[in-house]
Structures are given as structure tokens and as C-alpha cells.
Write an enzyme that holds these catalytic residues in place. Sequence first.
Site, PDB file in Angstrom:
ATOM      1  N   SER A  54      26.999 169.569  -5.491  1.00 28.22           N
ATOM      2  CA  SER A  54      27.856 168.811  -6.409  1.00 28.22           C
ATOM      3  C   SER A  54      27.092 168.058  -7.491  1.00 28.22           C
ATOM      4  O   SER A  54      27.710 167.595  -8.457  1.00 28.22           O
ATOM      5  CB  SER A  54      28.718 167.815  -5.633  1.00 28.22           C
ATOM      6  OG  SER A  54      29.859 168.468  -5.148  1.00 28.22           O
ATOM      7  N   LYS A 103      27.615 169.219 -10.897  1.00 27.95           N
ATOM      8  CA  LYS A 103      28.841 168.895 -11.648  1.00 27.95           C
ATOM      9  C   LYS A 103      28.561 167.990 -12.845  1.00 27.95           C
ATOM     10  O   LYS A 103      29.249 168.057 -13.864  1.00 27.95           O
ATOM     11  CB  LYS A 103      29.867 168.238 -10.719  1.00 27.95           C
ATOM     12  CG  LYS A 103      30.403 169.179  -9.643  1.00 27.95           C
ATOM     13  CD  LYS A 103      31.204 168.427  -8.597  1.00 27.95           C
ATOM     14  CE  LYS A 103      31.770 169.358  -7.541  1.00 27.95           C
ATOM     15  NZ  LYS A 103      32.376 168.643  -6.408  1.00 27.95           N
ATOM     16  N   TYR A 132      31.938 160.722  -4.436  1.00 32.46           N
ATOM     17  CA  TYR A 132      33.229 161.153  -3.880  1.00 32.46           C
ATOM     18  C   TYR A 132      34.113 159.919  -3.609  1.00 32.46           C
ATOM     19  O   TYR A 132      34.070 158.964  -4.371  1.00 32.46           O
ATOM     20  CB  TYR A 132      33.048 161.980  -2.602  1.00 32.46           C
ATOM     21  CG  TYR A 132      31.954 163.006  -2.653  1.00 32.46           C
ATOM     22  CD1 TYR A 132      31.953 164.003  -3.621  1.00 32.46           C
ATOM     23  CD2 TYR A 132      30.923 162.984  -1.736  1.00 32.46           C
ATOM     24  CE1 TYR A 132      30.956 164.964  -3.642  1.00 32.46           C
ATOM     25  CE2 TYR A 132      29.922 163.949  -1.763  1.00 32.46           C
ATOM     26  CZ  TYR A 132      29.949 164.932  -2.710  1.00 32.46           C
ATOM     27  OH  TYR A 132      28.958 165.868  -2.739  1.00 32.46           O
TER      28      TYR A 132
HETATM   29  N1  LIG Z   1      30.324 168.122  -2.443  1.00 34.35           N
HETATM   30  C1  LIG Z   1      29.634 169.186  -2.786  1.00 34.35           C
HETATM   31  O1  LIG Z   1      28.418 169.165  -2.928  1.00 34.35           O
HETATM   32  C2  LIG Z   1      30.448 170.406  -2.879  1.00 34.35           C
HETATM   33  C3  LIG Z   1      29.749 171.546  -3.541  1.00 34.35           C
HETATM   34  C4  LIG Z   1      30.069 172.844  -2.876  1.00 34.35           C
HETATM   35  N2  LIG Z   1      29.427 173.913  -3.575  1.00 34.35           N
HETATM   36  C5  LIG Z   1      31.571 173.049  -2.798  1.00 34.35           C
HETATM   37  O2  LIG Z   1      32.192 173.349  -3.746  1.00 34.35           O
HETATM   38  O3  LIG Z   1      32.152 172.897  -1.770  1.00 34.35           O
END
Ligand SMILES: NC(=O)CC[C@H](N)C(=O)O
Length: 310
Positions: free
Chosen positions: A66, A69, A246
Site C-alpha cells: 500500500s 498508493k 488505514y
Molecule cells: N494494505 C495493503 O498494503 C494492501 C495492498 C495489497 N496489495 C492489497 O491490495 O490488498
Amino acid sequence: MKKIITKDILEAWLDNVRPYAKDGKVADYIPALARSNPEDLAVAVVDLEDECVSAGALESQFTLQSISKVLSLAQALLDNGEDYVFERVGMEPSGDPFHSIYKLEQLNPSKPLNPMINAGALAVTNMIHGVTPDEKVGRLLSFIHDLTDDQSIRYNEEVSSSEFGTAYLNRSLCYYMKQHGVISGSVEENLDAYTKQCAIEVNIHHLARIGAIFANEGKDLNSGRQILPRHLARICKTFMVTCGMYDASGSFAIRVGIPAKSGVSGAVVGSVNGYGGIAVYGPALDDRGNSVVGLKLLELLSNRYDLSIF
Ligand SMILES: NC(=O)CC[C@H](N)C(=O)O
């Protein structure tokens, strides 16, 4: 920064937080991540002069997950501008787990709440310029090569295909958004690009350097070249504060107070304006998907060196 944070200090603190790793669990919903070693811990701090102090498993390579992102958002903003991006993805924290589909259905028009949850990130990947998934990921990789000053960074094919084969929830998010006109084109190709971006593999030094460039308002640490315009770096850091950890972003802001982004590989990157970048790696995760050791260590560092931006 290097005057106060030394390798000895980082090593001692890593040893202090090591026992917490047993309170977490490595991510196993992506099969290739289940093989990570929860004992592999590393920390690095890169200051604005590009000096790095680090400790722990420095040779460990891990995937961005993530954390990508933030970088895909920067790339999409560079490619399309703010208006285009924020017409399709919102700016508000969701308070839900990162893979939740719940709010997508509640909101009208259906638009992901922010680019740090999976729905938003999948929409952002869709906006990156490039005809094929590999072209999109290639452009993102070039941006990451600039940020890290390392042209050798690639994505880990085993991790990307392992996620691609099992990403049923992310597929659902994409199909839902395609139905509602948030994303266009092939869902499978979008997922291909997304899982490859998440599987981009770095080490702890690379990650801390990325944090430092954001802290340096988007400018390269050596040449001063503006890799990312200042206002875009600022947008990314603001999302890191409000949504980067998150649905634990609020407590993280209170306890640590550093713009930060975590990934389910167990990596966390922090960025402190005018100070530098901090990266921590520890694959054991808490129930929100954040590195247990990463949170502890960032809390210690922030309190000891008064790094909270608030
Ligand atoms: N929280 C994460 O790092 C999620 C990334 C992971 N590739 C997913 O989409 O589930």
C-alpha cells in the site's frame, strides 16, 4: 539529523522493540507474503543532505504494497492534474478497513473516499497514463528510480502474480467501480497494473529516501531538481496524515504525529518536513494491517526527537 540519531541508537531501539513482533502476524492473504520472516527488522533515517543512518536487516528486500498508493497518486496527479483526479476519488478518510467495499455502495455518486484505500488506489492506477499495464508500471518505476536514485528497482513477479491470482476482493471493487463509471477499460488489466505496482521491491534505504524527498518538498536531495511539484508533495503528505495508516490513522496521528504510509508487507515510511524520511520494516502486522514493530519504533523516535508535526 545524523548528529543526534546514530546507528548505535537505532540498533538499541530495534532490540527494544523486537519482542513486539510476536504480537503480530505476517499477511497471508497474499500467498507470497506469508513466507516473510517476522524476525527481519530494519530501520533507516535519511536526512535532507541524503545522509543515511540505518540498522537491522539492511539486505532485506520487501514490496511496497500500500505504500505504492502514495506514489501512484503522485504519478496520477502529474499525469492528469488535481481536478481530473479528485473528480474520481475523494479526499476524506473512510474509517473502514483498507479493502472495504461498504462505503462505495453507500455513497451517491459512487466514488472511493480517498486514494489510500484499495478502491481509491485502484481508481488512481486506472488514471496513470499508459496503454498497457506494463507501460503504466514502467512510468511509475521511472518516478521511483528518480526518488531513490536507483535505476535497478523492479517489481517482484512472484509477489505480483501471487496477488493477481487471489485478488477476488480487489476484482470486486474494480467491477463495482466500472459499473458506476469510476474506472474504464479492462478490469483485469487494471488489476494487473495495481498488483505489479504493489509488488515493487525496495530496501529500507530506498524507502527512507523516498520519505526524505517528500520532506524536501519534492526536490531531489542532491541536485535540488523538483521531481514532484511542491503542492503535489503536500497533497500526498496530507493523505498520509489523514489516511496513511488505514483505520488507525487517528491514533497514529496522536501517538506519532508523522505523515506516514504503511503496507501489508510490514513496511512504513514517514516524512517529516525539513527533517527527513524514516522507514521501518517489520512484517508482523496488527489487526489493522500495520507493522507492530514499525508503529512502536516510530512512536519511540517521534517522542524522543520531538518529530510530531502537530
Ligand atoms: N494494505 C495493503 O498494503 C494492501 C495492498 C495489497 N496489495 C492489497 O491490495 O490488498
